[in-house]
Design a protein around this motif. Structure first.
Motif: not given
Ligand code: PNS
Length: 162
Positions: A49-62, A139-153
């Motif tokens: 459910e969490e993976r799906l939820d993050m994907l829904i936000t991440a694909v909003e541009p398309w 370690g710093d994962i910013s720039g490798l995942v969307p910012d909101f994903v880094a926050e969830r991690v």
């Protein structure tokens, strides 16, 4: 006729490498369904459910990309939603060796085609597994995942540490 493709993966979590492939695949098909499955051989940080939820936000541009969860075989899911192809990104030879037998098995099972897209060079080293490992050691994962994903991690790691 709508030409629909499926981009399957664990997306635990979705990375900028995944999103590069998703965005480019969205330009090749009328509709792209990003499908979260579970790879039993990989350790998971997020629930389906969490993976799906993050994907829904991440694909909003398309606008022609939607997200779904699937259980069972990817070929059965492709049949269910009438998809003509599976899209996978390849970062290099190791990905190819892992993906080729799956593509051949899927072709054997139902005739569904697999389309491989080369991952962008900038993301060649980005994988969900390394994202989790690097983040878990601070370690710093910013720039490798969307910012909101880094926050969830970060939130997930904080929770697991109590
Ligand atoms: O993130 P991953 O590990 O590349 O995702 C792999 C996944 C979940 C897409 C793959 O394991 C898969 O398609 N699983 C569904 C079960 C299935 O169809 N297995 C046979 C593949 S030939």
């Amino acid at each position: 006729m709508t030409r629909r493709a499926v981009c399957p993966g664990s997306f635990d979590p979705v990375t900028n490498g995944h999103l590069d492939v998703i965005g480019r695949a969205a330009g090749l098909f009328d509709e792209l369904v990003v499908a979260t499955g579970t790879n039993p051989s990989k350790s998971r940080m997020f629930t389906p459910e969490e993976r799906l939820d993050m994907l829904i936000t991440a694909v909003e541009p398309w606008p022609n990309v939607r997200v779904a969860g699937f259980g069972g075989l990817i070929v059965d899911f492709c049949r269910e939603i009438d998809a003509v192809a599976i899209v996978k990104g390849l970062r290099g030879a190791t990905d190819y060796e892992y993906e080729l037998p799956m593509a051949q098995m899927n072709l054997h099972l139902t005739g569904v085609e697999t389309v491989f897209l080369p991952g962008a060079v900038d993301n060649a080293f980005v994988s969900s597994s390394l994202i989790k490992e690097v983040a878990s050691f601070g370690g710093d994962i910013s720039g490798l995942v969307p910012d909101f994903v880094a926050e969830r991690v970060a939130a997930k790691l904080a929770k697991s540490r109590g």
